[in-house]
Design a protein around this motif. Structure first.
Motif, PDB file in Angstrom:
ATOM      1  N   GLY A  80      -5.608  12.657  10.430  1.00  0.00           N
ATOM      2  CA  GLY A  80      -4.914  13.871   9.992  1.00  0.00           C
ATOM      3  C   GLY A  80      -3.401  13.777  10.145  1.00  0.00           C
ATOM      4  O   GLY A  80      -2.667  14.521   9.513  1.00  0.00           O
ATOM      5  N   ASP A  81      -2.918  12.860  11.014  1.00  0.00           N
ATOM      6  CA  ASP A  81      -1.468  12.636  11.117  1.00  0.00           C
ATOM      7  C   ASP A  81      -1.034  11.728   9.962  1.00  0.00           C
ATOM      8  O   ASP A  81      -1.870  11.216   9.213  1.00  0.00           O
ATOM      9  N   SER A  82       0.262  11.520   9.868  1.00  0.00           N
ATOM     10  CA  SER A  82       0.768  10.662   8.783  1.00  0.00           C
ATOM     11  C   SER A  82       1.784   9.677   9.319  1.00  0.00           C
ATOM     12  O   SER A  82       2.486   9.969  10.292  1.00  0.00           O
ATOM     13  N   PHE A  83       1.887   8.538   8.678  1.00  0.00           N
ATOM     14  CA  PHE A  83       2.982   7.608   8.933  1.00  0.00           C
ATOM     15  C   PHE A  83       4.108   7.946   7.959  1.00  0.00           C
ATOM     16  O   PHE A  83       3.848   8.330   6.813  1.00  0.00           O
ATOM     17  N   ALA A  84       5.347   7.750   8.414  1.00  0.00           N
ATOM     18  CA  ALA A  84       6.468   8.081   7.527  1.00  0.00           C
ATOM     19  C   ALA A  84       6.489   7.141   6.320  1.00  0.00           C
ATOM     20  O   ALA A  84       6.702   7.566   5.183  1.00  0.00           O
ATOM     21  N   ASP A  85       6.303   5.841   6.572  1.00  0.00           N
ATOM     22  CA  ASP A  85       6.403   4.871   5.468  1.00  0.00           C
ATOM     23  C   ASP A  85       5.344   3.787   5.601  1.00  0.00           C
ATOM     24  O   ASP A  85       5.100   3.292   6.705  1.00  0.00           O
ATOM     25  N   VAL A  86       4.771   3.433   4.472  1.00  0.00           N
ATOM     26  CA  VAL A  86       3.924   2.234   4.409  1.00  0.00           C
ATOM     27  C   VAL A  86       4.365   1.500   3.138  1.00  0.00           C
ATOM     28  O   VAL A  86       4.268   2.035   2.034  1.00  0.00           O
ATOM     29  N   VAL A  87       4.909   0.310   3.318  1.00  0.00           N
ATOM     30  CA  VAL A  87       5.461  -0.430   2.174  1.00  0.00           C
ATOM     31  C   VAL A  87       4.591  -1.653   1.902  1.00  0.00           C
ATOM     32  O   VAL A  87       4.292  -2.408   2.814  1.00  0.00           O
ATOM     33  N   GLY A  88       4.225  -1.888   0.658  1.00  0.00           N
ATOM     34  CA  GLY A  88       3.465  -3.102   0.377  1.00  0.00           C
ATOM     35  C   GLY A  88       2.747  -3.005  -0.953  1.00  0.00           C
ATOM     36  O   GLY A  88       3.004  -2.084  -1.727  1.00  0.00           O
ATOM     37  N   PRO A  89       1.868  -3.936  -1.275  1.00  0.00           N
ATOM     38  CA  PRO A  89       1.543  -5.089  -0.432  1.00  0.00           C
ATOM     39  C   PRO A  89       2.654  -6.130  -0.507  1.00  0.00           C
ATOM     40  O   PRO A  89       3.259  -6.311  -1.565  1.00  0.00           O
ATOM     41  N   LEU A  90       2.903  -6.771   0.617  1.00  0.00           N
ATOM     42  CA  LEU A  90       3.991  -7.739   0.689  1.00  0.00           C
ATOM     43  C   LEU A  90       3.425  -9.148   0.911  1.00  0.00           C
ATOM     44  O   LEU A  90       2.311  -9.321   1.402  1.00  0.00           O
ATOM     45  N   GLY A  91       4.236 -10.101   0.598  1.00  0.00           N
ATOM     46  CA  GLY A  91       3.841 -11.498   0.804  1.00  0.00           C
ATOM     47  C   GLY A  91       2.956 -12.021  -0.328  1.00  0.00           C
ATOM     48  O   GLY A  91       2.470 -11.265  -1.172  1.00  0.00           O
ATOM     49  N   ILE A  92       2.828 -13.348  -0.314  1.00  0.00           N
ATOM     50  CA  ILE A  92       1.993 -13.987  -1.348  1.00  0.00           C
ATOM     51  C   ILE A  92       0.553 -14.020  -0.836  1.00  0.00           C
ATOM     52  O   ILE A  92       0.316 -14.391   0.317  1.00  0.00           O
ATOM     53  N   PRO A  93      -0.400 -13.620  -1.677  1.00  0.00           N
ATOM     54  CA  PRO A  93      -1.787 -13.619  -1.215  1.00  0.00           C
ATOM     55  C   PRO A  93      -2.241 -15.034  -0.842  1.00  0.00           C
ATOM     56  O   PRO A  93      -1.712 -16.022  -1.357  1.00  0.00           O
ATOM     57  N   THR A  94      -3.219 -15.097   0.046  1.00  0.00           N
ATOM     58  CA  THR A  94      -3.770 -16.403   0.413  1.00  0.00           C
ATOM     59  C   THR A  94      -4.415 -17.030  -0.834  1.00  0.00           C
ATOM     60  O   THR A  94      -5.072 -16.336  -1.617  1.00  0.00           O
ATOM     61  N   GLU A  95      -4.200 -18.313  -0.964  1.00  0.00           N
ATOM     62  CA  GLU A  95      -4.803 -18.995  -2.121  1.00  0.00           C
ATOM     63  C   GLU A  95      -6.289 -19.165  -1.837  1.00  0.00           C
ATOM     64  O   GLU A  95      -6.675 -19.863  -0.894  1.00  0.00           O
TER      65      GLU A  95
END
Ligand code: FAD
Length: 966
Positions: A80-95
């Motif tokens: 029920g709480d919130s995070f201020a920011d979630v940024v993504g998805p970041l990085g190169i996915p695993t091959e």
């Protein structure tokens, strides 16, 4: 904001969060990560995507609470709480390809991130083995989930409580021997990944490691994620986080990671401390929560701008505490069980409660507490004379420097964010507030909060009263006033500037034609006082009000860019030594003039706050104390050329103990080209003369009931300087708040308590009748005495206590200077004897004992005895007794009969016995003594009781094997 839809405890330190983040869930792939920021000011935490569900629009994060941020996440972020920011998805996915046998190694937290990779490799047709490591069985999690996608799951625990005992790398080494993998993917702590790479190196099995923990912004912008791979610098945010573990220069990477170690350790320790304080103060509600001796004896200094630099600008002089400084100072608060500071605040701010919030870094919560009583904390934190109000009542002030409550209030006001104000439903009533100074603002705020429609009418073009036109920006920046006024607008208060009530319309008009049900007059005491000496009407003789208004309100210091000239010369004399005079002196200094202060009393009697005097001196203002102006000298053209002054000396103390200035007959001339008269103010008659039936006191101030602020006119209330004469911001606000309460009652019942119009103007602090020429508070710097009506304890200080007795919490009363007769002298002589005996005993006991804590206690008690002797000497103008020798008289140690001085409890017991005998002695003499002596015996007995209480608490603490009060 990113809503938390699920939170699950996987182990005591590992938690899972499912977070609503549809865009990330739709495009996330195994091996990718996100950056999470919990709230404003929090760091960016790189977290690998433990799972994602495009259908539900959620992502899964698994976090082990290790450092400060992750511990905060564990403790404060629930479903029920919130995070201020979630940024993504970041990085190169695993091959993810079909390579044959893939081994995924996860250690500790790394168990979660291998999950999506395991699933992906399995779905791609590989044979999969998961090797996961935990410290012990109770920390293990997600084993069933892993088994769903792994052909084999090898669990390792450090203590062997589950699966095999030992490290994941040992299991990996065996596997490489027994069932050579085609690919190893290792995720977890840096040391583990490095060990995995070392384990597979000789066999040449490709080993991928995931380096997301080294990232900071996650976008490749900062370069902190750089890592040497096969001799080439690579960037984990852009090209990773997966790299060939055999090529990674782990030594370099780990060395770089160390650079935050000290800070991170400090932050973790700080967080733990805060959690403990929260537990102690908020959950267990423990008061008093620490010992005086654990407290820093001196307050955290206020950072100030360099005197030479600031004397040339209008930038603020005191710079305010940083968070660290505020926290350090807040730690000096005892959180007393029976706080006396609150009663020292004219608007009764719950000081310990706001400091409590500060102690756990809840600055917004602290602001909420202050706002319950005071809507102008940033203003009051800057300009209130706390040293004679709340801080004078601070319990630790009896032994150490009191808590810097004002500086903490300022910090909270400046840095806290006010929540949305809670407003009552409109009650269908309208109130006009006349004047937008502190009294008007405080009254308006309280009324608006209770559903009243409030309009503030202000004669000037801008709101704030003296805060705006009197107090200069280097003490109170304009944006602070703007912000505090904006807070009122948010409450729904309307402001009509450029409306001079009594001219534009009258009080009667407001009530009869404009439909206001009640009127509050907070018009201040803005008319200037002059000396009435020859030459005072020359061109460059100006009132403090005119001078300050030209600069502060009209921006005259920027003339000719701004149209208003100030019109002073280069050699300025300011007459008076109150706050107003200090402001004039310091403003004139900033305009480049030579500046001198002429005051008829001595420095000790100057009514300005000590801090203002000190700042003025630092900035190069010259002071001529004990000089009384007699004539302004002018040249042929009528311009000021000097001031004739008479040298003064201080006479005997008057009946109040205040030394009057007496003329010596010796005069001198001082050259100057400008004279500013800063001698206090008078009531501005525009409203009072145009409001028939409004009763005034003999000095022309509005007569108002001291409790309800009701005037002689039904529905009309008044408060602030227009009632008391020039006083202080906080007293004006207190009056505004009292009036609001009474107005609410009037609006409900149509009745208000009315005024005793015969009352004389009294000092708002000490309640004595005001003397002609007193600048607001007559006792601003004079020594006053007060007595507790309960226990009889008598105290002295620079302020009349608004508060209660610090010893027993009883009511306090101002006392007259004591009369000294023979009986009183006898009592004092006996008191000296007893105090000296006590001091000797404590000095000797401190030398005798081998216990450090006890020595400390005895030294402090010896000091208290010495202080009491000094107080009696000062109060009764008697010679000090011959000094005690500090030797331990054998007889003293025998006083306890069978007691043994080497035993700490016995030593304390002896002290207690001595104090009790003294108390008995004084109490026994009360009945037979004449009134003055009886009063003194009562005080002396009360003093002994205080020592007895302290000793009992020390003795109890010693018996219970814990440390005592001192
Ligand atoms: P004011 O602040 O005087 O406000 C009254 C308002 O009413 C003004 O805006 C005025 O324009 C308006 N008004 C007047 N007549 C009318 C009318 N007919 N119609 C409509 N509006 C009208 N106190 C401290 O605690 N600390 C300090 O450091 C300090 N420094 C000071 C420095 C100076 C230079 C001065 C002059 C005072 C200082 N004081 C200080 C005192 C303090 O500022 C006052 O006690 C306080 O502002 C009084 O508040 P008030 O609301 O009663 O009146």
């Amino acid at each position: 904001m990113y809503l938390i839809t699920r939170r699950q405890e996987l182990s005591p330190s590992t938690f899972l969060w499912e977070v609503e983040a549809p865009d990330i869930a739709a495009s996330g792939e195994p091996g990718q990560f996100v950056m999470v920021r919990l709230h404003e000011g929090a760091e960016r935490i790189p977290l690998t995507l433990a799972d994602f569900d495009a259908g539900a629009g959620t992502i899964t994060l698994v976090v082990q609470a290790l450092g400060r941020s992750t511990a905060e996440m564990r403790d404060h972020y629930h479903e029920g709480d919130s995070f201020a920011d979630v940024v993504g998805p970041l990085g190169i996915p695993t091959e993810v390809a079909q390579v044959g046998h893939v081994v995924l190694v996860g250690g500790g937290l790394g168990v979660a991130p291998i999950f999506p990779q395991l699933r992906a490799f399995k779905q791609a047709g590989n044979r999969t083995t998961a090797i996961v490591g935990f410290r012990s069985a109770d920390l293990a999690f997600w084993l069933d989930e892993l088994r769903e996608w792994a052909d084999d799951v090898i669990v390792c625990t450090d203590d062997g409580s589950r699966g095999r005992q030992g490290l994941v790398t040992e299991a990996l080494a065996e596997l490489v021997e027994r069932d050579r993998p085609d690919l190893v993917v290792a995720i977890g702590p840096m040391v583990m990944m490095r060990a995995c790479a070392d384990t597979t190196r000789a066999s040449g099995v490709k080993t991928v490691v995931s380096l997301n923990t080294i990232m900071v912004d996650g976008t490749g912008m900062c370069g902190s994620c750089r890592v040497t791979v096969d001799g080439v610098t690579r960037f984990a945010c852009v090209e990773g986080p997966d790299f060939d573990g055999h090529g990674v220069d782990f030594a370099e990477l780990m060395a770089r990671q160390q650079r935050f170690r000290t800070e991170e350790q400090a932050a973790a320790a700080d967080y733990e401390h805060r959690c403990q304080v929260e537990q102690t103060l908020f959950v267990e509600g423990r008061r008093t929560y620490k010992k005086i001796r654990e407290i820093e004896p001196t307050r955290v200094p206020m950072p100030v701008r360099d005197a030479a630099v600031r004397a040339r600008t209008f930038d603020e002089v005191s710079l305010g505490y940083t968070l660290t400084e505020a926290m350090r100072e807040a730690e000096r608060c005892l959180q007393c069980a029976r706080p006396t500071c609150i009663a020292g605040c004219p608007v009764s701010i719950d000081i310990p409660r706001f400091i409590r919030h500060l102690l756990v870094r809840d600055v917004d919560g602290a602001l909420g507490v202050i706002h319950e009583a005071n809507i102008l904390p940033s203003v009051c934190g800057r300009v209130c004379p706390q040293e004679s109000q709340c801080e004078a009542q601070c319990v630790i002030g009896r032994k150490l420097e009191p808590v810097a409550i004002g500086r903490l209030e300022r910090f909270v006001g400046d840095h806290g964010t006010a929540g949305h104000p809670e407003l009552a439903e409109p009650i269908g009533k309208r109130v006009a507030v006349v004047g937008s100074g502190p009294a008007g603002l405080a009254c308006a705020a309280d009324l608006a909060r209770q559903g009243v429609e409030v309009t503030v009418f202000e004669a000037l073009h801008v709101a704030g009263g003296v805060l705006r036109y009197g107090i200069p920006s280097f003490r109170l920046p304009r944006e602070i006033i703007d912000r505090e006024v904006a807070g009122l607008v948010e409450l729904g208060v309307k402001f009509e500037t450029d409306k001079v009530v009594g001219r534009t319309f009258t009080v009667a008009d407001l009530m009869n034609e404009r439909g206001f049900h009640s009127v509050f007059l907070g018009v201040g005491a803005g008319a200037p006082s002059f000396l009435g000496i020859p030459g005072e009407n020359a061109g460059r003789v100006v009132s403090a009000n005119e001078f300050l208004t030209r600069v502060n309100l009209m921006g005259g210091d920027r003339f000719p860019d701004i149209d208003t000239p100030v019109g002073i010369g280069t050699d300025v004399v300011v007459i008076g030594a109150g706050n107003t005079a200090m402001d004039c002196l310091r403003v004139a200094k900033r305009l480049g003039a030579r500046v001198r202060c002429v005051y008829r009393r001595s420095r000790a009697e100057a009514p300005a706050r000590a801090e203002e005097l000190h700042h003025a001196e630092e900035e190069g203002v010259e002071f001529m104390f004990l000089h009384n102006p007699q004539e302004v000298l002018t040249d042929d053209t009528g311009h000021v050329r000097g001031l004739r002054v008479e040298r003064m000396e201080l006479g005997e103390p008057d009946e109040w103990g205040r030394r009057k200035p007496l003329g010596t007959g010796e005069t001198l001339e001082i050259g100057c080209d400008t004279v500013i008269v800063a001698l206090g103010t008078n009531p501005n008659p525009i409203v009072t003369r145009n409001t028939p039936g409004l009763a005034l006191d003999s000095r022309g101030y509005v007569a108002a009931d001291p409790t309800t602020q009701a005037t002689s006119l039904p529905g009309v209330f008044a408060g602030g300087d227009i009632v008391t004469g020039g006083a202080t911001v906080i007293l004006a606000m207190g009056a505004g708040r009292r009036a609001a309460e009474a107005i609410m009652e009037y609006l409900r019942t149509g009745a208000a308590r009315h005024v005793d119009t015969g009352s004389e103007a009294v000092c708002p602090r000490c309640r004595r009748p005001m003397e002609e020429g007193d600048d607001g508070i007559c006792c601003a710097d004079s020594l006053l005495a007060w007595k507790c009506e309960g226990c009889g304890k008598r105290s002295e200080g620079f302020a009349f206590p608004y508060g209660r007795c610090s010893a027993c919490g009883g009511e306090l009363d101002l006392v007259d200077p004591p009369a000294v007769d023979d009986q009183v002298r006898d009592a004092i002589r006996k008191a000296f004897e007893i105090e000296l005996g006590g001091r000797d005993f404590y000095v000797a006991a401190a030398q005798h004992t081998t216990d450090d804590a006890l020595r400390d206690t005895f030294e402090r008690l010896a000091k208290m005895e010495g202080e009491h002797i000094a107080t009696l000497v000062r109060r009764y103008h008697l010679p000090a007794p011959a000094d005690a020798d500090g030797n331990l008289h054998p007889g003293m140690l025998q006083a306890g009969g069978s007691r043994e001085p080497d035993d700490p409890a016995d030593l304390l017991g002896m002290a207690l016995e001595l104090e009790r005998r003294a108390e008995e002695y004084f109490r026994g003499r009360i009945a037979g003594a004449a009134p003055a002596a009886a009063e003194l015996y009562r005080e002396l007995a009360a003093e002994e009781v205080e020592h007895i209480d302290l000793l009992i608490s020390e003795l109890t603490a010693l018996r219970e094997n814990r440390s005592g009060m001192l």
